[in-house]
Design a protein around this motif. Structure first.
Motif, PDB file in Angstrom:
ATOM      1  N   ASN A  73       0.806  -1.232   0.000  1.00 52.56           N
ATOM      2  CA  ASN A  73       0.000   0.000   0.000  1.00 52.56           C
ATOM      3  C   ASN A  73       0.835   1.275   0.000  1.00 52.56           C
ATOM      4  N   ASN A  74       2.041   1.209   0.524  1.00 52.83           N
ATOM      5  CA  ASN A  74       2.849   2.421   0.677  1.00 52.83           C
ATOM      6  C   ASN A  74       4.184   2.346  -0.072  1.00 52.83           C
ATOM      7  N   ASN A  75       4.179   1.705  -1.218  1.00 55.15           N
ATOM      8  CA  ASN A  75       5.387   1.684  -2.051  1.00 55.15           C
ATOM      9  C   ASN A  75       5.579   3.067  -2.674  1.00 55.15           C
ATOM     10  N   MET A  76       6.477   3.834  -2.143  1.00 56.94           N
ATOM     11  CA  MET A  76       6.707   5.176  -2.695  1.00 56.94           C
ATOM     12  C   MET A  76       8.030   5.732  -2.200  1.00 56.94           C
ATOM     13  N   THR A  77       8.412   6.845  -2.809  1.00 59.97           N
ATOM     14  CA  THR A  77       9.629   7.572  -2.427  1.00 59.97           C
ATOM     15  C   THR A  77       9.217   8.924  -1.877  1.00 59.97           C
ATOM     16  N   VAL A  78       9.653   9.219  -0.647  1.00 58.72           N
ATOM     17  CA  VAL A  78       9.267  10.462   0.014  1.00 58.72           C
ATOM     18  C   VAL A  78      10.497  11.099   0.647  1.00 58.72           C
ATOM     19  N   THR A  79      10.308  12.290   1.170  1.00 59.49           N
ATOM     20  CA  THR A  79      11.386  13.024   1.829  1.00 59.49           C
ATOM     21  C   THR A  79      11.198  12.975   3.335  1.00 59.49           C
ATOM     22  N   ILE A  80      12.254  12.591   4.041  1.00 62.39           N
ATOM     23  CA  ILE A  80      12.228  12.621   5.510  1.00 62.39           C
ATOM     24  C   ILE A  80      12.511  14.040   5.951  1.00 62.39           C
ATOM     25  N   SER A  81      11.572  14.621   6.689  1.00 61.59           N
ATOM     26  CA  SER A  81      11.742  16.011   7.119  1.00 61.59           C
ATOM     27  C   SER A  81      12.230  16.135   8.559  1.00 61.59           C
ATOM     28  N   SER A  82      11.991  15.083   9.384  1.00 54.65           N
ATOM     29  CA  SER A  82      12.483  15.129  10.770  1.00 54.65           C
ATOM     30  C   SER A  82      12.523  13.727  11.366  1.00 54.65           C
ATOM     31  N   VAL A  83      13.310  13.569  12.434  1.00 53.82           N
ATOM     32  CA  VAL A  83      13.435  12.316  13.180  1.00 53.82           C
ATOM     33  C   VAL A  83      13.148  12.618  14.640  1.00 53.82           C
ATOM     34  N   SER A  84      12.377  11.753  15.281  1.00 47.62           N
ATOM     35  CA  SER A  84      12.051  11.976  16.698  1.00 47.62           C
ATOM     36  C   SER A  84      13.319  11.957  17.543  1.00 47.62           C
ATOM     37  N   ALA A  85      13.230  12.585  18.696  1.00 45.65           N
ATOM     38  CA  ALA A  85      14.404  12.710  19.572  1.00 45.65           C
ATOM     39  C   ALA A  85      14.987  11.366  19.963  1.00 45.65           C
ATOM     40  N   ASP A  86      14.139  10.349  20.135  1.00 46.94           N
ATOM     41  CA  ASP A  86      14.662   9.042  20.548  1.00 46.94           C
ATOM     42  C   ASP A  86      14.966   8.133  19.367  1.00 46.94           C
ATOM     43  N   GLY A  87      14.721   8.645  18.135  1.00 45.33           N
ATOM     44  CA  GLY A  87      15.066   7.864  16.946  1.00 45.33           C
ATOM     45  C   GLY A  87      14.109   6.728  16.649  1.00 45.33           C
ATOM     46  N   SER A  88      12.897   6.765  17.213  1.00 39.34           N
ATOM     47  CA  SER A  88      11.953   5.670  16.991  1.00 39.34           C
ATOM     48  C   SER A  88      10.997   5.927  15.830  1.00 39.34           C
ATOM     49  N   SER A  89      10.899   7.186  15.369  1.00 43.90           N
ATOM     50  CA  SER A  89       9.926   7.494  14.328  1.00 43.90           C
ATOM     51  C   SER A  89      10.458   8.563  13.386  1.00 43.90           C
ATOM     52  N   LEU A  90       9.830   8.600  12.205  1.00 42.72           N
ATOM     53  CA  LEU A  90      10.165   9.574  11.177  1.00 42.72           C
ATOM     54  C   LEU A  90       8.935  10.412  10.839  1.00 42.72           C
ATOM     55  N   THR A  91       9.175  11.652  10.447  1.00 42.19           N
ATOM     56  CA  THR A  91       8.131  12.470   9.850  1.00 42.19           C
ATOM     57  C   THR A  91       8.523  12.729   8.406  1.00 42.19           C
ATOM     58  N   VAL A  92       7.590  12.522   7.493  1.00 41.84           N
ATOM     59  CA  VAL A  92       7.891  12.670   6.070  1.00 41.84           C
ATOM     60  C   VAL A  92       6.986  13.719   5.436  1.00 41.84           C
ATOM     61  N   GLU A  93       7.396  14.195   4.266  1.00 44.73           N
ATOM     62  CA  GLU A  93       6.591  15.164   3.531  1.00 44.73           C
ATOM     63  C   GLU A  93       5.584  14.431   2.650  1.00 44.73           C
ATOM     64  N   GLN A  94       4.318  14.851   2.738  1.00 48.62           N
ATOM     65  CA  GLN A  94       3.262  14.276   1.917  1.00 48.62           C
ATOM     66  C   GLN A  94       2.562  15.388   1.140  1.00 48.62           C
ATOM     67  N   LYS A  95       1.823  14.996   0.145  1.00 44.30           N
ATOM     68  CA  LYS A  95       0.949  15.912  -0.577  1.00 44.30           C
ATOM     69  C   LYS A  95      -0.423  15.282  -0.544  1.00 44.30           C
ATOM     70  N   THR A  96      -1.211  15.686   0.464  1.00 45.73           N
ATOM     71  CA  THR A  96      -2.485  15.027   0.704  1.00 45.73           C
ATOM     72  C   THR A  96      -3.630  15.763   0.019  1.00 45.73           C
ATOM     73  N   ALA A  97      -4.711  15.056  -0.231  1.00 45.14           N
ATOM     74  CA  ALA A  97      -5.887  15.619  -0.889  1.00 45.14           C
ATOM     75  C   ALA A  97      -7.147  15.062  -0.239  1.00 45.14           C
ATOM     76  N   THR A  98      -8.251  15.766  -0.449  1.00 43.36           N
ATOM     77  CA  THR A  98      -9.532  15.366   0.130  1.00 43.36           C
ATOM     78  C   THR A  98     -10.551  15.184  -0.990  1.00 43.36           C
ATOM     79  N   ALA A  99     -11.213  14.027  -0.994  1.00 47.47           N
ATOM     80  CA  ALA A  99     -12.255  13.768  -1.988  1.00 47.47           C
ATOM     81  C   ALA A  99     -13.495  14.596  -1.660  1.00 47.47           C
ATOM     82  N   GLY A 100     -14.244  14.959  -2.691  1.00 45.09           N
ATOM     83  CA  GLY A 100     -15.467  15.736  -2.465  1.00 45.09           C
ATOM     84  C   GLY A 100     -16.155  16.074  -3.776  1.00 45.09           C
TER      85      GLY A 100
END
Length: 507
Positions: A309-336
């Motif tokens: 479901n998540n096969n993609m290439t993204v940019t890591i924008s930050s790492v948590s202080a304890d190194g357990s998680s990543l925050t990545v850049e997304q381009k999200t949209a809303t259906a309507g």
């Protein structure tokens, strides 16, 4: 011998003769002083019409000369600006060639070539906004309107934030680069695609299928007053069913056994396999603290998803202080559906494409149609912008998209002169080049120069004919002046003698 005694009538007649001689003397003196037969057209009644016509033609030729000199100044200033653009492109071509021949993922090399590409864009923007006497040289007929606004921001960081090279790419084709359009309507938004090919489909309620031809793949559009406001890159245009699609990247919230490949420049890739939990734009590793230690951001993350479901290439924008998680850049949209708003596309050009003609003489005109939307400038701007976009280390960065080097070199080479070896990277390109623009300008200046010379010769010929009619023979005029002076002196002597006569003398 009988001598008649002067009376009042005789005296008046003599004074009248003196006044006439004085006027003749004045006219003769003026003729000698000015070397002209007369000071007004009444003095040459038989030739006055011809003189007026000759003087009118001479004045017309002078107006052509004056106008040509003004336009020649603009053409000269235009050529100076073109030389500046040409030198800038040539220097960047050499620099990008050197970069391409070396380690393309080296941080110092990437950051340097991107910095200079951004500065070159600034320089070209400056050259294309040159003015002469308050008139912009490259704005077509809108000479009071600024020619170019490339939207560069205050520095390269702001430019790369606007054009991240991933979900928001700088337009690669000419059609996408110069697209300008706007529509306000009701929009239906549908989400689809997987991985790196996710999209938001936009259906415009008032549009027939063929109307979608107003859009171009690769163009940058902006949505406003909708649930999906912001800038988007068009990835597909369908004029059969009727829709456009724009790029998005949005994770599926889940827990999956995945393999991460983390890349940045020429550093060794970091590979991590673990059970990953996705929540919004945050990814947490089951192994917990320390999993993502020592990752320098921004970095590129390639995900091989166990669930698919998540096969993609993204940019890591930050790492948590304890190194357990990543925050990545997304381009999200809303259906309507039935979402009322506006779509706009705008190019970098502020002028118009009206073809300007300049009349260099009574029978000839030249075209002055060089403006900042010319394909030569467009190719140069695109070539530099695709190098400058995308921060080093990010998914859209130059170090992760090294193939852009050859693409940029082809565009810059084609901007300098045409034809260019190799295949155009983004489809067929127009043939205009800086070399051709300079040649056209030089040819126009030569036409103006030859026209000025012809008009100057014509003025000389016309004024020579006027002189033949108006000018006096100086020997004849001087002789006539002396004759009038002698006649006037004799008249004064007669007047003086008659004034001495009285009745006693007569008797």
């Amino acid at each position: 011998m009988a001598i008649r005694l002067a009376n009042m009538a005789h005296h008046t007649l003599l004074n009248s003769h003196l006044f006439k001689l004085q006027q003749n003397l004045f006219d003769s003196q003026m003729s000698v002083a000015t070397e002209k037969k007369t000071q007004d057209y009444m003095g040459i009644p038989d030739q006055s019409g011809r003189v007026v016509q000759l003087e009118h033609l001479a004045a017309q030729s002078q107006r052509f000369i004056d106008n040509n000199e003004v336009v020649d100044l603009r053409l000269q200033s235009t050529d100076i600006a073109l030389v500046g653009v040409e030198d800038t492109i040539r220097n960047m071509y050499d620099m990008i060639s050197d970069y391409g021949a070396g380690e393309r993922r080296d941080a110092e090399q990437v950051e340097q070539v991107q910095k200079f590409a951004y500065q070159a864009l600034r320089d070209i923007q400056g050259f294309l906004n040159e003015t002469v006497a308050g008139r912009y040289l490259f704005s077509g007929s809108r000479t009071a309107q600024r020619s170019v606004d490339l939207g560069l921001g205050k520095d390269i960081a702001e430019f790369q934030e606007k054009w991240n090279g991933d979900t928001l790419k700088y337009p690669e084709s000419r059609d996408a680069h110069i697209a300008e359009f706007g529509v306000s309507a009701d929009f239906d938004f549908t989400l689809g695609g997987t991985g790196n090919n996710q999209y938001m489909e936009i259906d415009i309620s008032s549009y027939a299928a063929a109307d979608y031809s107003n859009f171009t793949v690769g163009a940058d559009i902006e949505l406003s007053d909708t649930a999906n406001d912001g800038r988007w890159t068009v990835t597909a245009v369908d004029t059969t069913t009727g829709y456009i699609r724009v790029a998005r990247k949005d994770f599926t919230d889940e827990t999956s056994s995945d393999t991460f490949t983390i890349k940045k420049g020429s550093d060794r890739d970091t590979i991590i396999s673990d059970s990953m939990t996705y929540s919004g734009n945050t990814i947490t590793a089951a192994s917990g603290a320390g999993t993502f230690n020592d990752i320098e951001i921004p970095a590129t993350l390639e995900i091989a998803s166990g669930s698919g479901n998540n096969n993609m290439t993204v940019t890591i924008s930050s790492v948590s202080a304890d190194g357990s998680s990543l925050t990545v850049e997304q381009k999200t949209a809303t259906a309507g559906t039935n979402d009322t708003g506006t779509i706009t596309m705008a190019d970098y050009y502020g002028g118009d494409q009206m073809e300007i003609q300049h009349r260099i003489d009574k029978n000839r005109t030249i075209d002055l149609d060089t403006n900042a939307l010319n394909p030569a400038f467009d190719k140069a701007i695109r070539g530099l912008a695709i190098i400058a976009q995308g921060e080093f280390g990010s998914a859209g960065g130059l170090d992760q998209n090294t193939g852009r080097t050859e693409d940029a070199l082809w565009l810059l080479d084609s901007a300098l002169d045409f034809p260019t070896d190799g295949t155009p990277p983004y489809g067929t390109e127009e043939t205009d080049s800086i070399e051709q623009l300079r040649f056209n300008g030089a040819f126009a200046r030569q036409q103006i120069k030859s026209s000025i010379e012809r008009e100057e010769d014509m003025i000389g010929y016309l004024l020579n004919n006027v002189s033949n009619i108006e000018d006096v023979d100086m020997l004849e005029a001087t002789t006539g002046l002396m004759d009038i002076e002698r006649a006037l002196q004799a008249s004064y002597q007669v007047l003086s003698r008659t004034q001495k006569l009285n009745l006693s003398q007569y008797l």
